[in-house]
Motif scaffolding. Structure first.
Motif, short mmCIF file in Angstrom:
data_model
loop_
_atom_site.label_atom_id
_atom_site.label_comp_id
_atom_site.label_asym_id
_atom_site.label_seq_id
_atom_site.Cartn_x
_atom_site.Cartn_y
_atom_site.Cartn_z
N ALA A 120 45.83 -25.03 -4.91
CA ALA A 120 44.60 -24.36 -4.37
C ALA A 120 43.91 -23.49 -5.68
O ALA A 120 42.56 -23.45 -5.53
CB ALA A 120 45.00 -23.42 -3.04
N ILE A 121 44.76 -22.78 -6.25
CA ILE A 121 44.02 -22.05 -7.60
C ILE A 121 43.24 -23.00 -8.31
O ILE A 121 42.16 -22.66 -8.90
CB ILE A 121 45.23 -21.02 -8.17
N LEU A 122 43.87 -24.08 -8.79
CA LEU A 122 43.56 -24.73 -9.94
C LEU A 122 42.35 -25.92 -9.63
O LEU A 122 41.23 -25.86 -10.23
CB LEU A 122 44.59 -25.75 -10.38
N VAL A 321 40.72 -11.24 -15.47
CA VAL A 321 41.20 -12.55 -15.21
C VAL A 321 42.30 -12.53 -14.15
O VAL A 321 42.57 -13.17 -13.22
CB VAL A 321 41.60 -13.16 -16.60
N ILE A 322 43.20 -11.48 -14.57
CA ILE A 322 44.53 -11.37 -13.66
C ILE A 322 43.98 -10.78 -12.43
O ILE A 322 44.49 -11.39 -11.46
CB ILE A 322 45.53 -10.15 -14.51
N ASP A 323 42.91 -9.94 -12.26
CA ASP A 323 42.68 -9.28 -10.87
C ASP A 323 42.11 -10.68 -10.23
O ASP A 323 42.31 -10.84 -8.85
CB ASP A 323 41.48 -8.26 -11.12
N ARG A 324 41.19 -11.44 -10.61
CA ARG A 324 40.54 -12.48 -10.20
C ARG A 324 41.70 -13.27 -9.45
O ARG A 324 41.76 -14.06 -8.53
CB ARG A 324 39.82 -13.27 -10.93
N MET A 325 42.87 -13.71 -10.48
CA MET A 325 44.08 -14.42 -10.15
C MET A 325 44.30 -14.10 -8.89
O MET A 325 44.92 -14.68 -7.82
CB MET A 325 44.83 -14.82 -11.20
N MET A 326 44.78 -12.67 -8.97
CA MET A 326 45.54 -11.99 -7.84
C MET A 326 44.82 -11.97 -6.50
O MET A 326 45.26 -12.10 -5.55
CB MET A 326 45.81 -10.49 -8.22
N SER A 327 43.54 -11.52 -6.55
CA SER A 327 42.71 -11.77 -5.41
C SER A 327 42.60 -13.12 -4.80
O SER A 327 42.71 -13.40 -3.58
CB SER A 327 41.42 -10.98 -5.36
N ALA A 328 42.55 -14.29 -5.64
CA ALA A 328 42.31 -15.63 -5.18
C ALA A 328 43.75 -15.82 -4.55
O ALA A 328 43.99 -16.52 -3.30
CB ALA A 328 42.07 -16.63 -6.36
N GLU A 330 45.98 -13.85 -3.15
CA GLU A 330 46.10 -12.84 -1.76
C GLU A 330 45.41 -13.66 -0.68
O GLU A 330 45.94 -13.74 0.35
CB GLU A 330 45.40 -11.86 -2.01
N GLU A 331 44.20 -14.33 -0.95
CA GLU A 331 43.27 -14.87 -0.14
C GLU A 331 44.06 -16.17 0.42
O GLU A 331 44.12 -16.34 1.66
CB GLU A 331 42.13 -15.36 -0.97
N ILE A 332 44.65 -16.89 -0.56
CA ILE A 332 45.31 -18.09 -0.02
C ILE A 332 46.72 -17.86 0.71
O ILE A 332 46.96 -18.40 1.89
CB ILE A 332 45.87 -18.94 -1.34
#
Ligand code: TK8
Length: 335
Positions: A120-122, A321-328, A330-332
């Motif tokens: 989902a992230i990639l 970048v880390i924040d963007r990853m973490m919020s993505a 969290e959403e998933i």
């Protein structure tokens, strides 16, 4: 009208009509290098991609794969892409942190919980965001392929608690986040290119390495390692990179075919990888490796132990970048 001018005009018109059609798809053979062997699921991905290319280009476009670091290690090969002397590479993100520091986000320990999260992230916005960064560094990422969740193997003892890493000489991929992750557990970490790992394990220069089941299997690490601990400490994806300087010389039709077929290859590659993972694990046990799972309690302790690594590398990766990853993520996870 003057005859000569008329025939020149007709010729020019004919060229203008036929020109783009001829130039649209040309005979192409792209070299793609990687560190794994042909029986790794990357082999299945390349095969599927080749079938797709043949079909869509009427047999004109093709990949020729080079296995086992035959065209140089991941970082060298990727540099060759940037300078336009090689077309493609399948590489883990980790050694490429030297070129694009944001890729280090995938090295953060225990980031993904399962393959669905990784997909989902990639394949989502985050993957696209990373691809834009890569393009600025001269690399077109055609698709995210899979290596898998990484597990530790060694020649000394079962690792059941993080304290068992103490003094163990572990080969790590070439970046500071991996280095720190293992030093932080008490290991003696040595960055090394993948192509040198087997020999280093064989000669006893190092005790340990970490890779997914399938890679441990297809690179025959079981011949020189006795213990496997199911740590699943990182999922460092494969990228299917294309040289940007060469990419820019291709027609848009060729580019589109490459992108489409990279996705076809990805789907085959991932599904073979996931099927083979269990088979590889069973085979490793069969050939005599001692495999141990970590208790839930120990998993939690390791996670907690690894936490400072996130903070220490926030600047080099980019806090954004880390924040963007973490919020993505969290959403998933909330879906
Ligand atoms: C293969 C590598 C390898 C990677 C590593 O080219 O270096 O340990 O996991 O599989 O990318």
């Amino acid at each position: 009208m003057n005859k000569v001018i008329f025939s020149t005009m007709t010729a020019a018109l004919a060229l203008a009509v036929a020109g783009p059609a001829i130039a649209d798809i040309q005979d192409r053979n792209f070299r793609v290098s990687n560190g794994v062997n042909e029986d790794h699921p990357v082999g299945d991905g390349i095969e599927a991609m080749n079938e797709c290319l043949a079909e869509q280009s009427d047999g004109q476009m093709e990949l020729t794969a080079f296995w086992g670091s035959a065209l140089g290690d991941d970082l060298e090969a990727t540099q060759a892409l940037r300078s336009g002397t090689q077309e493609m590479v399948v590489t883990s993100t980790s050694p490429i942190v030297a070129i694009e520091p944001a890729l280090g986000v995938f090295d953060l320990p225990f980031l993904f919980a399962n393959a669905e999260e990784a997909d989902a992230i990639l394949d989502g916005e985050f993957g696209d965001f990373m691809n834009e960064k890569l393009e600025e560094s001269g690399l077109v990422n055609l698709a995210w392929w899979e290596n898998g969740f990484r597990n530790l193997t060694n020649s000394q003892r079962p690792v059941e608690r993080w304290e068992d890493f103490e003094g163990m000489r572990v080969r790590v991929m070439q970046n500071n986040i991996f280095l720190d992750t293992f030093e932080n557990m008490g290991a003696n970490a040595t960055p090394m290119a993948f192509g040198e790992v087997f020999t280093a394990l064989e000669t006893g220069a190092i005790d340990a390495q970490e890779n997914p089941f399938v890679t441990i299997d297809t690179s025959q690490f079981y011949e020189v390692q006795d213990y496997l601990s199911v740590t699943r400490h990182a999922y460092t994806p494969f990228m299917l990179l294309f040289s940007k300087p060469i990419w820019d010389t291709l027609s848009s039709t060729e580019q589109e075919i490459l992108r489409d077929c990279a996705i076809v290859g990805r789907d085959v590659q991932r599904s073979v990888s996931r099927e083979l993972s269990d088979e590889s694990r069973a085979k490793l046990e069969e050939v005599g490796m001692e495999i141990n799972e970590l208790s839930a309690e120990e998993q939690a302790r390791m996670r907690e132990r690894a936490q400072p690594v996130y903070e220490r590398h926030a600047d080099s990766i980019g806090q954004d970048v880390i924040d963007r990853m973490m919020s993505a993520l969290e959403e998933i996870r909330s879906e």
